[in-house]
Design a protein around this motif. Structure first.
Motif, PDB file in Angstrom:
ATOM      1  N   LEU A  12       6.486 -21.852 -19.713  1.00 13.30           N
ATOM      2  CA  LEU A  12       6.204 -22.378 -21.042  1.00 13.30           C
ATOM      3  C   LEU A  12       6.210 -21.329 -22.155  1.00 13.30           C
ATOM      4  N   PRO A  13       5.574 -20.158 -22.015  1.00 15.83           N
ATOM      5  CA  PRO A  13       5.552 -19.234 -23.156  1.00 15.83           C
ATOM      6  C   PRO A  13       6.933 -18.775 -23.594  1.00 15.83           C
ATOM      7  N   GLY A  14       7.818 -18.484 -22.635  1.00 16.45           N
ATOM      8  CA  GLY A  14       9.166 -18.101 -23.019  1.00 16.45           C
ATOM      9  C   GLY A  14       9.916 -19.234 -23.680  1.00 16.45           C
ATOM     10  N   ALA A  15       9.725 -20.446 -23.155  1.00 16.94           N
ATOM     11  CA  ALA A  15      10.413 -21.607 -23.725  1.00 16.94           C
ATOM     12  C   ALA A  15       9.967 -21.860 -25.157  1.00 16.94           C
ATOM     13  N   GLN A  16       8.659 -21.720 -25.429  1.00 21.38           N
ATOM     14  CA  GLN A  16       8.186 -21.969 -26.792  1.00 21.38           C
ATOM     15  C   GLN A  16       8.625 -20.874 -27.754  1.00 21.38           C
ATOM     16  N   ALA A  17       8.718 -19.637 -27.280  1.00 22.03           N
ATOM     17  CA  ALA A  17       9.199 -18.566 -28.147  1.00 22.03           C
ATOM     18  C   ALA A  17      10.643 -18.807 -28.551  1.00 22.03           C
ATOM     19  N   THR A  18      11.500 -19.120 -27.573  1.00 24.70           N
ATOM     20  CA  THR A  18      12.913 -19.323 -27.895  1.00 24.70           C
ATOM     21  C   THR A  18      13.147 -20.642 -28.618  1.00 24.70           C
ATOM     22  N   GLN A  19      12.271 -21.617 -28.402  1.00 32.97           N
ATOM     23  CA  GLN A  19      12.370 -22.861 -29.169  1.00 32.97           C
ATOM     24  C   GLN A  19      12.158 -22.574 -30.655  1.00 32.97           C
ATOM     25  N   PHE A  20      11.193 -21.709 -30.986  1.00 29.31           N
ATOM     26  CA  PHE A  20      10.982 -21.322 -32.389  1.00 29.31           C
ATOM     27  C   PHE A  20      12.242 -20.659 -32.947  1.00 29.31           C
ATOM     28  N   LEU A  21      12.842 -19.755 -32.178  1.00 27.79           N
ATOM     29  CA  LEU A  21      14.038 -19.058 -32.653  1.00 27.79           C
ATOM     30  C   LEU A  21      15.200 -20.028 -32.836  1.00 27.79           C
ATOM     31  N   ALA A  22      15.364 -20.969 -31.896  1.00 29.45           N
ATOM     32  CA  ALA A  22      16.434 -21.965 -32.033  1.00 29.45           C
ATOM     33  C   ALA A  22      16.188 -22.842 -33.253  1.00 29.45           C
ATOM     34  N   ASP A  23      14.930 -23.231 -33.471  1.00 32.02           N
ATOM     35  CA  ASP A  23      14.595 -24.050 -34.639  1.00 32.02           C
ATOM     36  C   ASP A  23      14.929 -23.331 -35.941  1.00 32.02           C
ATOM     37  N   ALA A  24      14.892 -21.994 -35.915  1.00 35.41           N
ATOM     38  CA  ALA A  24      15.188 -21.202 -37.111  1.00 35.41           C
ATOM     39  C   ALA A  24      16.672 -20.875 -37.223  1.00 35.41           C
ATOM     40  N   GLY A  25      17.497 -21.421 -36.335  1.00 32.69           N
ATOM     41  CA  GLY A  25      18.938 -21.272 -36.462  1.00 32.69           C
ATOM     42  C   GLY A  25      19.585 -20.301 -35.515  1.00 32.69           C
ATOM     43  N   ALA A  26      18.807 -19.615 -34.661  1.00 24.89           N
ATOM     44  CA  ALA A  26      19.405 -18.687 -33.709  1.00 24.89           C
ATOM     45  C   ALA A  26      20.210 -19.450 -32.657  1.00 24.89           C
ATOM     46  N   ASP A  27      21.232 -18.795 -32.138  1.00 22.61           N
ATOM     47  CA  ASP A  27      22.035 -19.348 -31.043  1.00 22.61           C
ATOM     48  C   ASP A  27      21.360 -18.930 -29.747  1.00 22.61           C
ATOM     49  N   VAL A  28      20.571 -19.822 -29.175  1.00 26.41           N
ATOM     50  CA  VAL A  28      19.802 -19.518 -27.965  1.00 26.41           C
ATOM     51  C   VAL A  28      20.583 -19.992 -26.749  1.00 26.41           C
ATOM     52  N   ILE A  29      20.873 -19.072 -25.853  1.00 22.22           N
ATOM     53  CA  ILE A  29      21.627 -19.356 -24.629  1.00 22.22           C
ATOM     54  C   ILE A  29      20.643 -19.362 -23.470  1.00 22.22           C
ATOM     55  N   LEU A  30      20.409 -20.534 -22.924  1.00 23.08           N
ATOM     56  CA  LEU A  30      19.464 -20.713 -21.827  1.00 23.08           C
ATOM     57  C   LEU A  30      20.178 -20.468 -20.505  1.00 23.08           C
ATOM     58  N   VAL A  31      19.725 -19.451 -19.777  1.00 23.39           N
ATOM     59  CA  VAL A  31      20.291 -19.142 -18.472  1.00 23.39           C
ATOM     60  C   VAL A  31      19.489 -19.900 -17.417  1.00 23.39           C
ATOM     61  N   GLU A  32      20.171 -20.825 -16.730  1.00 18.18           N
ATOM     62  CA  GLU A  32      19.496 -21.666 -15.736  1.00 18.18           C
ATOM     63  C   GLU A  32      20.028 -21.369 -14.341  1.00 18.18           C
ATOM     64  N   PRO A  33      19.157 -21.398 -13.339  1.00 12.39           N
ATOM     65  CA  PRO A  33      19.629 -21.229 -11.965  1.00 12.39           C
ATOM     66  C   PRO A  33      20.337 -22.491 -11.497  1.00 12.39           C
ATOM     67  N   PRO A  34      21.088 -22.406 -10.405  1.00 10.39           N
ATOM     68  CA  PRO A  34      21.675 -23.635  -9.838  1.00 10.39           C
ATOM     69  C   PRO A  34      20.576 -24.663  -9.576  1.00 10.39           C
TER      70      PRO A  34
END
Length: 819
Positions: free
Chosen positions: A27-49
């Motif tokens: 959760l903490p990482g997701a909420q940090a990057t959610q803020f950045l994405a909301d501000a217009g950053a291009d957030v690339i989520l690396v997901e495992p298989p």
């Protein structure tokens, strides 16, 4: 209802062009990057298989929104090479993991600096990277248990025992602290050309929620014979022990709506009593000394009487009273879902509906920060696992490994050279500026001649404001006078940022609104940090932490009081007590939550300015930030899975994530994952009862959760909590002894000091003392950890900077323009 949002009409956002690689699975990482994405950053989520573990969270459509997804198996050499290519093309990378896991991935300051010298990398951990607990599992509840927060919530139960809560306090704090560090490091990169590693952790983060009680506990510890602790709000019989229960009354209307009142000033209390029809009753000698009534019986009788009077009217009748009498106000308690229907949030467009091809309409909060009267960007749906893998692999192949750069040694604070002028009082907004002071900003607080009310709110002078005043300079000036307003205008001409924290309309009335101050200094970053808003139906209403907790759903989430108030009187009073504990505990409440959002808003405004985007009308409200903290709870859609609920005794959310009584107190066990079962059983010595077929699989354990809890209760009762903590953590099982003293006291103790969560400072009032450490640690930049200031301590020095000579300063002081 909120408007639908197709993401195409609100611009690119102030962080457009910033590429962020998101490796987080919690959760903490997701909420940090959610803020950045909301501000217009291009957030690339690396997901495992198979997809990110975050997708098991019912709020995943809100947490993952606006991101692009790539599936990578980081055990595969080809996929590791793809990750290297992504890093080479990125500005920021975010990981939420333990230090050992980060080292295995190469996510260390040394390796990242050598391979990607301009990369700003944020590492979010549970316990930090340097202390004795750094390698432990970082579950939210373990941090809340060991820090003392679960003890601070003990009045959710009927006795003195700690209580488990599900508001993600530590996770949200660590997320926002990561945002602070990332934005500050990006600003520093503009000067140095170099990135660095930024750290935040859940322990220090949760310490940021309390804006004042730290020094209350310090005073009690230093002067045990001079001051007596107020103790809990209620005694063991459920009777009030503090006068605050009258000012912060919680009561139900005749038609079943819980209201949170906040009549904290004497004037407001008098208006409140008159509205209730109780003013004349206070002339009876029986109530002499009110609100400091001498016996628990009298305190209970008066509390019950006030609750009864509220219950004589319907919600509509009370709303008519609030409209008629501006000195009386009660906020409705709402669930997280209901919070998005709050009239102020509807007015501001802080709730949006995003169409998802699989889920249908998904309702969620808009961006934490608004600007120019709207969200920062249009909210885009969350991606499917690996949805953008092909295009992102191509992007990774197209990047060029950066040239190596000679690394510099330690440098100064990242916000050195930034000056913030703070216009406001009390806690939420001003504490947001304090967090920037820790990052090196110069913060000048403008105070009235009698000082901010926080300085005198406690019996010990300055204790109530010492934490909020850390690292600041104070100038005391009468803004009602022409000379005082001239001083303010001259200060405005010298600063980079203005933060104003007044209710709607107040800034314009006293001439410190954005347009007026930008006419003096067009390059200002101007940010608003009100309770409810800068306009709208609630903009002029008082916003106290309990009110915002009620409005946002925080209080209900913690108290687990849902549905209509109980008909039985004893049960009704019990519900009122739980709601009070849900939103009025100083250790974790909406003032600190809002302050974290204010700091993010200020830093975003500064970054936008440096990047050539001048944001106007920047707003971060207490209510808006609190709904953001609960985004995992208030993101809703058809078929949303249920959130884990705390059991009626507030022990936890299941047999493998809850408190158990040890032989000398309480411990918290956190082993909810399938892969953690076998290590737990082995660490417990393979007790035969756990080999029962009822516990053979995760599905079987869930079906027999109560029976499993009974077995574990017997096991844990055989040894002390410290013994269990030592043995289980040595075998990498999540377990801590539950602290049973207030969090604000415990975090000043030797263990937390030795672990680096508290540091030394020297105050003109408190001399040498321990304060909460800054929320970030940087691999190159330093931070500041200064103490508070006295009223007007820097008045003369600041006036000299403006060109005033000693004679002129003396005349201003004599005329009571300055102090």
């Amino acid at each position: 209802m909120p408007d639908r949002n197709d993401g195409a009409d609100l611009g690119e956002g102030p962080l457009h062009g910033i590429v962020v690689i998101d490796l987080s699975t919690t959760l903490p990482g997701a909420q940090a990057t959610q803020f950045l994405a909301d501000a217009g950053a291009d957030v690339i989520l690396v997901e495992p298989p198979g997809g990110s573990p975050l997708r098991a969270n019912p709020g995943w459509p809100g947490l993952l929104r606006g991101k692009r997804s790539i599936t990578l198996d980081l055990r595969d050499d080809t996929d590791r090479a793809t990750l290297d290519g992504l890093f080479a093309g990125a500005d920021v990378a975010v990981a939420a993991m333990r230090p050992a896991a980060a080292a295995r991935l190469g996510f260390t300051a040394e390796e990242l600096a050598a391979r990607y010298p301009r990369l700003v990398a944020a590492l979010i951990t549970g316990w930090g990277t340097l202390g004795p607990w750094s390698d432990r599992k970082g579950y939210e509840a373990l941090i809340l248990a060991k820090s003392g927060v679960l003890h601070s919530k003990h009045q959710l139960t009927t006795g003195p025992d700690p209580a488990h809560v599900t508001t993600p306090y530590a996770s949200f704090a660590a997320a926002q602290a990561a945002v602070h560090g990332i934005l500050a490091a990006l600003l520093e990169r503009e000067e140095s050309g170099l990135g660095q590693l930024v750290e935040s952790d859940l322990v220090t983060g949760v310490g940021a929620y309390d804006p004042y009680n730290w020094f209350y506990e310090l005073v009690l510890r230093r002067f045990p014979d001079a001051f007596q602790s107020l103790g809990a709000a209620f005694d063991q019989q459920g009777r009030p022990q503090t006068k605050l229960l009258y000012a912060l009354l919680i009561a139900a209307t005749a038609d079943g709506t819980w209201l949170q009142f906040a009549q904290t000033a004497p004037r407001l209390m008098q208006a409140w009593l008159k509205e209730l029809g109780l003013s004349t009753e206070l002339t009876d000698p029986k109530w002499e000394g009110f609100p400091l009534l001498p016996t628990p019986e009298l305190r209970f009788e008066w509390w019950n009487k006030m609750i009864s009077e509220v219950g004589e009217r319907t919600l509509k009748e009370w709303e008519e009273a609030f409209a008629r009498n501006p000195d009386v106000f009660g906020e409705q308690f709402r669930t997280p879902d209901e919070a998005l229907d709050h009239p102020q949030l509807v007015h501001e467009g802080r709730g949006v509906v995003v169409d998802d091809p699989d889920l249908g309409p998904v309702r969620q909060p808009s961006t934490l920060v608004h600007a120019a009267g709207r969200p920062l960007t249009g909210i885009r749906r969350a991606p499917r696992p690996g949805e953008h893998t092909r295009e992102l692999r191509a992007f990774a192949r197209s990047t060029t490994p950066p040239n190596s750069v000679a690394q510099q040694g330690r440098c100064g604070p990242p916000l050195a050279g930034v000056t913030v002028l703070e216009l406001g009082a009390m806690y939420a907004g001003p504490y947001g500026a304090t967090l920037l002071a820790d990052l090196g900003a110069r913060v000048i607080k403008v105070e009235p001649l009698d000082g901010d009310l926080i300085r005198t709110i406690m019996a010990f002078p300055e204790a109530g404001g010492a934490k909020v005043l850390q690292g600041k300079e104070s100038i005391a000036v009468d803004l009602r006078s022409p000379e005082g307003r001239q001083i303010l205008r001259e200060l405005v001409g010298q600063v980079d940022v203005v933060l104003q924290c007044y209710r709607a309309g107040a800034a314009t009335r006293i001439g410190v609104d954005e347009a007026s101050l930008k006419s003096i200094n067009p390059d200002l970053v101007y940010a608003n940090a009100p309770g409810y808003g800068i306009d709208g139906p609630y903009g002029s209403k008082p916003a106290y932490a309990p009110s915002i907790g009620a409005a946002s759903g925080v209080s209900v989430t913690d108290a687990q009081v849902v549905g209509r108030p109980a008909a039985d009187r004893d049960q009704l009073l019990s519900q009122a007590r739980k709601l009070y504990a849900g939103g009025t505990v100083p250790a974790v409440q909406s003032d600190g939550m809002a302050a974290l959002g204010v700091a993010s808003a200020l830093l975003l405004g500064i970054c936008a300015k440096r990047r050539g985007t001048a944001l106007t009308g920047i707003v971060a409200t207490m209510l808006g930030t609190s709904t953001q903290a609960l985004i995992a709870h208030n993101t809703s859609y058809a078929g949303r899975p249920a959130h884990p609920r705390v059991d009626p005794d507030f022990r936890g959310t299941g047999a493998l994530y809850r408190m158990y009584p040890a032989s000398d107190g309480w411990l918290f066990l956190a082993a909810p994952k399938e892969k953690e079962w076998a290590p737990l059983v082995a660490a417990l010595g393979d007790p035969g009862d756990l080999a029962d077929e009822r516990f053979a699989t995760s599905r079987a354990r869930a079906a027999h959760d109560g029976a499993l809890a009974d077995v574990l209760t017997k096991v844990f009762a055989t040894r002390t909590k410290a013994e269990w903590e030592a043995d289980l953590t040595a075998k990498d099982v999540g377990c801590v002894a539950v602290t049973q003293e207030p969090a604000e006291r415990h975090m000043q103790g030797d263990d937390f000091y030795a672990a680096g969560y508290a540091v030394d400072a020297v105050s003109p009032v408190f001399d040498e003392h321990r304060r909460l450490a800054p929320l970030n640690r940087f691999s190159r930049s330093t931070t500041k950890a200064e103490a508070g200031c006295t009223l007007g301590q820097h008045t003369d020095a600041l006036l000299r900077e403006l060109g005033y000579d000693e004679a002129r300063i003396a005349r201003l002081r004599e005329a009571r323009v300055v102090r």
